[in-house]
Write a protein that holds these residues in place. Structure first.
Motif, PDB file in Angstrom:
ATOM      1  N   ALA A  30       0.976  -1.076  -0.146  1.00 55.62           N
ATOM      2  CA  ALA A  30       0.061  -0.177   0.095  1.00 55.62           C
ATOM      3  C   ALA A  30       0.961   1.311  -0.162  1.00 55.62           C
ATOM      4  N   SER A  31       1.819   1.152   0.807  1.00 54.44           N
ATOM      5  CA  SER A  31       2.809   2.361   0.754  1.00 54.44           C
ATOM      6  C   SER A  31       3.602   2.591  -0.721  1.00 54.44           C
ATOM      7  N   GLN A  32       3.686   1.659  -1.155  1.00 53.65           N
ATOM      8  CA  GLN A  32       4.353   1.667  -2.449  1.00 53.65           C
ATOM      9  C   GLN A  32       3.360   2.199  -3.537  1.00 53.65           C
ATOM     10  N   TYR A  33       2.092   2.116  -3.277  1.00 60.22           N
ATOM     11  CA  TYR A  33       0.964   2.786  -4.280  1.00 60.22           C
ATOM     12  C   TYR A  33       1.039   4.339  -4.101  1.00 60.22           C
ATOM     13  N   CYS A  34       1.034   4.712  -2.981  1.00 64.18           N
ATOM     14  CA  CYS A  34       1.327   6.275  -2.589  1.00 64.18           C
ATOM     15  C   CYS A  34       2.787   6.823  -2.797  1.00 64.18           C
ATOM     16  N   GLY A  35       3.537   6.099  -1.982  1.00 63.07           N
ATOM     17  CA  GLY A  35       5.066   6.221  -2.180  1.00 63.07           C
ATOM     18  C   GLY A  35       5.462   7.407  -0.990  1.00 63.07           C
ATOM     19  N   TYR A  36       4.688   7.824  -0.052  1.00 63.85           N
ATOM     20  CA  TYR A  36       5.144   8.733   0.831  1.00 63.85           C
ATOM     21  C   TYR A  36       6.086   8.139   1.890  1.00 63.85           C
ATOM     22  N   THR A  37       5.525   7.001   2.391  1.00 69.53           N
ATOM     23  CA  THR A  37       6.319   6.443   3.528  1.00 69.53           C
ATOM     24  C   THR A  37       5.559   5.142   3.777  1.00 69.53           C
ATOM     25  N   GLY A  38       6.411   4.141   4.169  1.00 66.09           N
ATOM     26  CA  GLY A  38       5.948   2.813   4.757  1.00 66.09           C
ATOM     27  C   GLY A  38       5.506   2.587   6.062  1.00 66.09           C
ATOM     28  N   ALA A  39       6.094   3.869   7.172  1.00 62.84           N
ATOM     29  CA  ALA A  39       5.542   4.047   8.573  1.00 62.84           C
ATOM     30  C   ALA A  39       4.062   4.096   8.700  1.00 62.84           C
ATOM     31  N   GLN A  40       3.808   3.517   9.618  1.00 60.54           N
ATOM     32  CA  GLN A  40       2.156   3.440   9.844  1.00 60.54           C
ATOM     33  C   GLN A  40       2.108   3.849  11.239  1.00 60.54           C
ATOM     34  N   PRO A  41       2.493   5.000  11.759  1.00 59.82           N
ATOM     35  CA  PRO A  41       2.293   5.310  13.195  1.00 59.82           C
ATOM     36  C   PRO A  41       0.691   5.595  13.490  1.00 59.82           C
ATOM     37  N   THR A  42       0.586   5.512  14.829  1.00 62.92           N
ATOM     38  CA  THR A  42      -0.750   6.043  15.207  1.00 62.92           C
ATOM     39  C   THR A  42      -1.053   7.430  15.142  1.00 62.92           C
ATOM     40  N   LEU A  43      -1.966   7.844  14.240  1.00 65.21           N
ATOM     41  CA  LEU A  43      -2.290   9.229  14.020  1.00 65.21           C
ATOM     42  C   LEU A  43      -3.604   9.637  14.478  1.00 65.21           C
ATOM     43  N   ARG A  44      -3.751  11.035  14.345  1.00 59.85           N
ATOM     44  CA  ARG A  44      -4.996  11.541  14.791  1.00 59.85           C
ATOM     45  C   ARG A  44      -5.127  13.074  14.389  1.00 59.85           C
ATOM     46  N   TYR A  45      -6.198  13.694  14.661  1.00 57.61           N
ATOM     47  CA  TYR A  45      -6.405  15.127  14.501  1.00 57.61           C
ATOM     48  C   TYR A  45      -5.028  16.109  14.952  1.00 57.61           C
ATOM     49  N   ASN A  46      -4.843  16.887  14.085  1.00 62.67           N
ATOM     50  CA  ASN A  46      -3.553  17.773  14.358  1.00 62.67           C
ATOM     51  C   ASN A  46      -2.275  16.917  13.955  1.00 62.67           C
ATOM     52  N   SER A  47      -2.104  15.609  13.592  1.00 60.70           N
ATOM     53  CA  SER A  47      -0.987  14.898  13.267  1.00 60.70           C
ATOM     54  C   SER A  47      -0.562  15.623  11.952  1.00 60.70           C
ATOM     55  N   THR A  48       0.993  15.704  11.693  1.00 62.39           N
ATOM     56  CA  THR A  48       1.439  15.954  10.462  1.00 62.39           C
ATOM     57  C   THR A  48       2.530  15.078   9.778  1.00 62.39           C
ATOM     58  N   GLY A  49       3.012  15.350   8.687  1.00 68.41           N
ATOM     59  CA  GLY A  49       4.163  14.718   8.091  1.00 68.41           C
ATOM     60  C   GLY A  49       3.628  13.735   7.055  1.00 68.41           C
TER      61      GLY A  49
END
Length: 120
Positions: A30-49
């Motif tokens: 899936a990360s190769q499909y978009c190519g931004y990153t392979g990292a999948q940290p926990t995210l929520r409102y106001n997350s960035t990066g």
């Protein structure tokens, strides 16, 4: 009896290891499909990066046609990204908590790789 117990534990270990081995593979594809990153940290409102860009890209992939909306892939989780996450979670049977953790990433990766657009 001991041999059956050991055999069962070995089988269970192999099944568990196979499940663990396949989860990162789906994430990587899936990360190769978009190519931004392979990292999948926990995210929520106001997350960035880059992980937010990846999330926005994957959401765009599975929702654009059916929801007729498009998220800016800017890496800033604001109101539009929050609404899309909660809607995706609701459509796929997850709790709509607005937090993208392992369960939401797994569902999203699965939709990106196998289902195409979500119609909900």
């Amino acid at each position: 009896m001991r041999n059956r117990l050991v055999g069962g534990l070995v089988t269970a270990g192999l099944v568990l290891a196979a499940g663990i081995a396949t989860a990162p593979a789906a994430s990587a594809q899936a990360s190769q499909y978009c190519g931004y990153t392979g990292a999948q940290p926990t995210l929520r409102y106001n997350s960035t990066g880059d992980a937010v860009k990846q999330l926005q890209c994957e959401l765009n992939h599975v929702t654009y046609s059916s929801w007729n909306s498009h998220l800016d892939e800017d890496g800033d989780w604001g109101n539009a990204t929050d609404a899309a996450v909660r809607r995706f979670q609701g459509c796929t049977g997850l709790g709509q908590d607005g937090i993208v953790g392992p369960q939401t990433w797994d569902k999203l990766n699965g939709w990106v790789l196998t289902h195409g657009w979500i119609n909900c």
